[in-house]
Design a protein around this motif. Sequence first.
Motif, PDB file in Angstrom:
ATOM      1  N   ILE A 151       0.868  -1.184   0.000  1.00 26.14           N
ATOM      2  CA  ILE A 151       0.000   0.000   0.000  1.00 26.14           C
ATOM      3  C   ILE A 151       0.899   1.226   0.000  1.00 26.14           C
ATOM      4  CG2 ILE A 151      -1.835   1.245   1.238  1.00 26.14           C
ATOM      5  CD1 ILE A 151      -2.600  -1.665   0.404  1.00 26.14           C
ATOM      6  N   LEU A 152       0.735   2.097  -0.988  1.00 27.52           N
ATOM      7  CA  LEU A 152       1.480   3.360  -0.996  1.00 27.52           C
ATOM      8  C   LEU A 152       0.503   4.466  -0.624  1.00 27.52           C
ATOM      9  CD1 LEU A 152       3.539   3.157  -4.327  1.00 27.52           C
ATOM     10  CD2 LEU A 152       4.232   2.451  -2.056  1.00 27.52           C
ATOM     11  N   THR A 153       0.838   5.237   0.392  1.00 22.96           N
ATOM     12  CA  THR A 153      -0.076   6.305   0.779  1.00 22.96           C
ATOM     13  C   THR A 153       0.682   7.558   1.182  1.00 22.96           C
ATOM     14  OG1 THR A 153      -1.968   6.890   2.170  1.00 22.96           O
ATOM     15  CG2 THR A 153      -0.290   5.524   3.204  1.00 22.96           C
ATOM     16  N   SER A 154       0.007   8.690   1.083  1.00 20.63           N
ATOM     17  CA  SER A 154       0.581   9.985   1.447  1.00 20.63           C
ATOM     18  C   SER A 154      -0.529  11.016   1.248  1.00 20.63           C
ATOM     19  CB  SER A 154       1.761  10.292   0.521  1.00 20.63           C
ATOM     20  OG  SER A 154       2.039  11.664   0.519  1.00 20.63           O
ATOM     21  N   ALA A 155      -0.329  12.205   1.821  1.00 17.29           N
ATOM     22  CA  ALA A 155      -1.314  13.273   1.575  1.00 17.29           C
ATOM     23  C   ALA A 155      -1.053  13.937   0.233  1.00 17.29           C
ATOM     24  CB  ALA A 155      -1.241  14.303   2.694  1.00 17.29           C
ATOM     25  N   THR A 156       0.127  13.669  -0.343  1.00 19.76           N
ATOM     26  CA  THR A 156       0.474  14.357  -1.591  1.00 19.76           C
ATOM     27  C   THR A 156       1.074  13.374  -2.591  1.00 19.76           C
ATOM     28  OG1 THR A 156       2.629  14.885  -0.675  1.00 19.76           O
ATOM     29  CG2 THR A 156       0.955  16.567  -0.455  1.00 19.76           C
ATOM     30  N   MET A 157       0.196  12.751  -3.356  1.00 14.96           N
ATOM     31  CA  MET A 157       0.687  11.805  -4.359  1.00 14.96           C
ATOM     32  C   MET A 157       0.282  12.232  -5.762  1.00 14.96           C
ATOM     33  SD  MET A 157      -0.340   8.253  -2.515  1.00 14.96           S
ATOM     34  CE  MET A 157       0.928   7.217  -3.184  1.00 14.96           C
ATOM     35  N   CYS A 158      -0.755  13.058  -5.844  1.00 16.62           N
ATOM     36  CA  CYS A 158      -1.385  13.283  -7.147  1.00 16.62           C
ATOM     37  C   CYS A 158      -1.108  14.668  -7.711  1.00 16.62           C
ATOM     38  CB  CYS A 158      -2.895  13.104  -7.017  1.00 16.62           C
ATOM     39  SG  CYS A 158      -3.342  11.423  -6.592  1.00 16.62           S
ATOM     40  N   GLN A 159      -1.332  14.778  -9.005  1.00 16.44           N
ATOM     41  CA  GLN A 159      -1.331  16.050  -9.726  1.00 16.44           C
ATOM     42  C   GLN A 159      -2.744  16.205 -10.294  1.00 16.44           C
ATOM     43  OE1 GLN A 159       2.110  17.333 -10.456  1.00 16.44           O
ATOM     44  NE2 GLN A 159       2.654  15.748  -8.999  1.00 16.44           N
ATOM     45  N   GLY A 160      -2.963  17.298 -11.037  1.00 19.78           N
ATOM     46  CA  GLY A 160      -4.246  17.432 -11.717  1.00 19.78           C
ATOM     47  C   GLY A 160      -4.359  16.368 -12.806  1.00 19.78           C
ATOM     48  N   GLY A 161      -5.562  16.174 -13.328  1.00 22.28           N
ATOM     49  CA  GLY A 161      -5.741  15.190 -14.413  1.00 22.28           C
ATOM     50  C   GLY A 161      -7.160  14.676 -14.398  1.00 22.28           C
ATOM     51  N   GLU A 162      -7.612  14.137 -15.543  1.00 23.02           N
ATOM     52  CA  GLU A 162      -8.997  13.678 -15.667  1.00 23.02           C
ATOM     53  C   GLU A 162      -9.229  12.381 -14.898  1.00 23.02           C
ATOM     54  OE1 GLU A 162     -11.448  14.584 -18.677  1.00 23.02           O
ATOM     55  OE2 GLU A 162     -10.628  16.479 -17.915  1.00 23.02           O
ATOM     56  N   THR A 163      -8.370  11.407 -15.127  1.00 22.48           N
ATOM     57  CA  THR A 163      -8.588  10.092 -14.520  1.00 22.48           C
ATOM     58  C   THR A 163      -7.631   9.886 -13.347  1.00 22.48           C
ATOM     59  OG1 THR A 163      -6.931   9.086 -15.915  1.00 22.48           O
ATOM     60  CG2 THR A 163      -9.180   9.104 -16.778  1.00 22.48           C
ATOM     61  N   GLN A 173      -3.810  11.252 -12.598  1.00 24.39           N
ATOM     62  CA  GLN A 173      -3.481  11.985 -11.373  1.00 24.39           C
ATOM     63  C   GLN A 173      -2.309  11.348 -10.617  1.00 24.39           C
ATOM     64  OE1 GLN A 173      -7.204  12.385  -9.226  1.00 24.39           O
ATOM     65  NE2 GLN A 173      -8.205  13.099 -11.085  1.00 24.39           N
ATOM     66  N   TYR A 174      -2.220  10.023 -10.689  1.00 20.15           N
ATOM     67  CA  TYR A 174      -1.126   9.339  -9.993  1.00 20.15           C
ATOM     68  C   TYR A 174       0.088   9.093 -10.915  1.00 20.15           C
ATOM     69  CZ  TYR A 174      -4.161   7.918  -5.990  1.00 20.15           C
ATOM     70  OH  TYR A 174      -4.963   7.885  -4.869  1.00 20.15           O
ATOM     71  N   ALA A 175       0.038   9.674 -12.145  1.00 20.31           N
ATOM     72  CA  ALA A 175       1.015   9.280 -13.177  1.00 20.31           C
ATOM     73  C   ALA A 175       2.476   9.560 -12.814  1.00 20.31           C
ATOM     74  CB  ALA A 175       0.681   9.962 -14.498  1.00 20.31           C
ATOM     75  N   TYR A 176       2.768  10.709 -12.197  1.00 16.48           N
ATOM     76  CA  TYR A 176       4.178  11.067 -11.952  1.00 16.48           C
ATOM     77  C   TYR A 176       4.838  10.041 -11.029  1.00 16.48           C
ATOM     78  CZ  TYR A 176       8.380  13.596 -10.572  1.00 16.48           C
ATOM     79  OH  TYR A 176       9.687  13.940 -10.321  1.00 16.48           O
ATOM     80  N   LEU A 177       4.143   9.705  -9.945  1.00 16.59           N
ATOM     81  CA  LEU A 177       4.730   8.723  -9.023  1.00 16.59           C
ATOM     82  C   LEU A 177       4.781   7.340  -9.649  1.00 16.59           C
ATOM     83  CD1 LEU A 177       3.617   9.252  -5.319  1.00 16.59           C
ATOM     84  CD2 LEU A 177       5.762   9.780  -6.429  1.00 16.59           C
ATOM     85  N   THR A 178       3.741   7.001 -10.403  1.00 11.73           N
ATOM     86  CA  THR A 178       3.714   5.691 -11.057  1.00 11.73           C
ATOM     87  C   THR A 178       4.952   5.512 -11.923  1.00 11.73           C
ATOM     88  OG1 THR A 178       1.319   5.717 -11.114  1.00 11.73           O
ATOM     89  CG2 THR A 178       2.381   4.222 -12.638  1.00 11.73           C
ATOM     90  N   LYS A 179       5.258   6.555 -12.710  1.00 13.32           N
ATOM     91  CA  LYS A 179       6.397   6.467 -13.626  1.00 13.32           C
ATOM     92  C   LYS A 179       7.719   6.470 -12.842  1.00 13.32           C
ATOM     93  CE  LYS A 179       8.152   8.214 -17.884  1.00 13.32           C
ATOM     94  NZ  LYS A 179       8.659   9.449 -18.398  1.00 13.32           N
ATOM     95  N   SER A 180       7.825   7.357 -11.866  1.00 11.10           N
ATOM     96  CA  SER A 180       9.089   7.454 -11.114  1.00 11.10           C
ATOM     97  C   SER A 180       9.405   6.158 -10.386  1.00 11.10           C
ATOM     98  CB  SER A 180       9.014   8.555 -10.061  1.00 11.10           C
ATOM     99  OG  SER A 180       8.632   9.752 -10.619  1.00 11.10           O
TER     100      SER A 180
END
Length: 711
Positions: A455-467, A471-478
């Motif tokens: 489980i990955l959690t934090s108060a700040t994981m997302c950016q703007g985005g439709e889906t 929204q989780y794309a930056y962390l997903t890629k990194s």
Amino acid sequence: MAGLSVAFTLDCYRNIEDNYNSLKSIREDNPWRRGAIVISWLNDLYKLQKREPQKEIEPSLINAIFRMYDRFPRIGLRERTGQQDMSLDIADAYLNGRNAMIEAGVGIGKSFGYLIPSLLINQVSRQPIIIATSSIQLSEQIHKDLRVIGSRLGFTTVRSVVGKGMGQYACRHRAAGLFEPDDPSSPLSTLAQRILNFEIDERADIKGGISDAEWSNVCVNDCIFERCHYKNACLFYDMRTKINARACDIDFIIVNQDLLIRDLIKKKEGTRGIITEQPALIVIDEAHNLEAKVRDAGTLEFTLRRTCRILDDALQILFKQSRDKSLFSQSKFLKSCVERIFKQIDADLLHAAKQDNDRIKVSEIKGIPFSRASRDLRDLSLSLSVLTSRHEREIDEVFEAMNGLIRLFDVLAGVEDNYLIWASNTQREATISICPKAISQFLKYTLFNGKTPVILTSATMCQGGETLEEQYAYLTKSLGYTGDYMDRQSSPFDYSSHAMMYISGNIPYYRHDKRELYLEAAYTEMIKLCNLTQGRTLVLFSAKEDMKYVHKRLISGADEYKWALHVQKEGASQDGVIAEFRGSKGVLLSTGVFWEGVNIEGSDLSQVIIFRLPFPVPADPIYEYKAAQAKNPLKEVFVPDMLLRLRQGTGRLIRSETDLGVLSILDSRLSTAARKDYRDKVLETLPFKKVTEDFSVLERFVKEKGIQRTV
Ligand code: SF4
């Protein structure tokens, strides 16, 4: 619940909503009825998402979660929908053997949100839960939360341990060697004596703090484990034994992310791991820090002293076994290579490093027979590998260090291209660092490999985005993450009426050659803003040098303000400086960990000032590499990274439902006039609804809300 953003048909949605509403209306003393409805509700959701659960949903686990929350009012805790949803998402991920990313906004009670299902999962599976977070303070806070929630909910026999990095613990074995009987009152002797007298077990025991340089003399660096006669009274030894206990002997292992990653690296390399095998679940809190932590943990650092010690240790172990005298000439040759390398690094640093911790490029090293050196190092490593089968920790450690040294020589010789390399003056000693370029493959292989749900959690994981995926794309890629994206649980706080964001448009852009012009303008604006809230302000700097400049100016311009001034000091405890700040209701200048680790509820903190947008430094070798991989580095790397950090910093302001406050950003790149593309991204991502660039509007807001202190 998971994936609610999937398009529903209206009828199905009504069904689910009806079920959810009836669930809420059922009296708390009827948990079994609630449980049945939850299962029906979850099954409806699955049907809607055309996603079949991989396993049958376990009614007992879901019911148990609801029974826990049903008891909240009776044990004095508030029910929060976001928290309950988070718990159910985690149970769902566990039951389906899936990984999950969950953004949990400030105020939803994130730690209870994952601790409750974790307590139950531990009970059901009889396997430990690993919780990894990003700092010692947070590890200790989670441990406290575990004790609180565990005891209130009746989990009284939970066995838990907090594991910190070795640098946090005192080593008596080293202290014994440092005590000087001829000079017992020297600072080092006094420190060593206090350690030997059991007054100090870890760094936190030193009231008032200690500098990194002083502490580095006595902290654990190369533990000799079983061979040490201090081991039975050593906190580090005790901790390492507990975190590596058999799965049935420990329930919760709370560590910082560094330790978890070091464990994954060791297991991948085939050496003995640090943390017990077969956890039921791994929860990574503050997961926005994971990439940096993986890089730090994967970074190998070499100083001249350390490198010579690795060679000496290898020589000692191997000679004891073989009595082969040729080992001495081999070691002498390797040491002469190492001395030559560091001579050049010293010259490079003298020429290029402007301040401590500057990372500089390593110039080509000439005059070293790299192929012979590499062959000799490999010979030594091979001989050690035969001995590692004995499972003696000390041999494992030297074997691992020797392999690191081989990698360093390969990178320097240019035959290994998968590493970044730089030199720095870390702790005032010339240091060469090598760090793997791509970390996502490593995490895919070691963490997101399907063996244990993560489980990955934090108060700040997302950016703007439709889906959710966007929204989780930056962390997903990194991170090379694979798994589910859960709905974001947003903060329950009322940002629209309790807070205002002020962007200063009067300050010139930061330019290195006109740094002073920028700093003077920002300083003047900062004084005006701190006077507006009469102190009670946390100023967050991205650059230590900016903080030092402003601190100096504030000392010389003390007649311009009436509030008390505090500044973060190297080696001093964070809690100590925060307590002083709260006591005086003044202004605190800070950087680094203060962007994340500050939790001050109430009017003691009424303003957060972001001195400069926290963009990463483009010349940093890691960001240089990441930028080189992107089509649009600003959009794909620098802005998303800055946003994660900015969200953390601004999240210090509103910490409870009744908090009021002002967020001020002294970086005019964000003003309307600057027309930067990322302005919209920032406004979309931050929760502040009232935004102004007009100081008089801000003044009115502060007055209306009573943020100004009445003296
Ligand atoms: S067991 Fe290790 S850390 Fe503890 S005193 Fe001995 S050498 Fe130092």
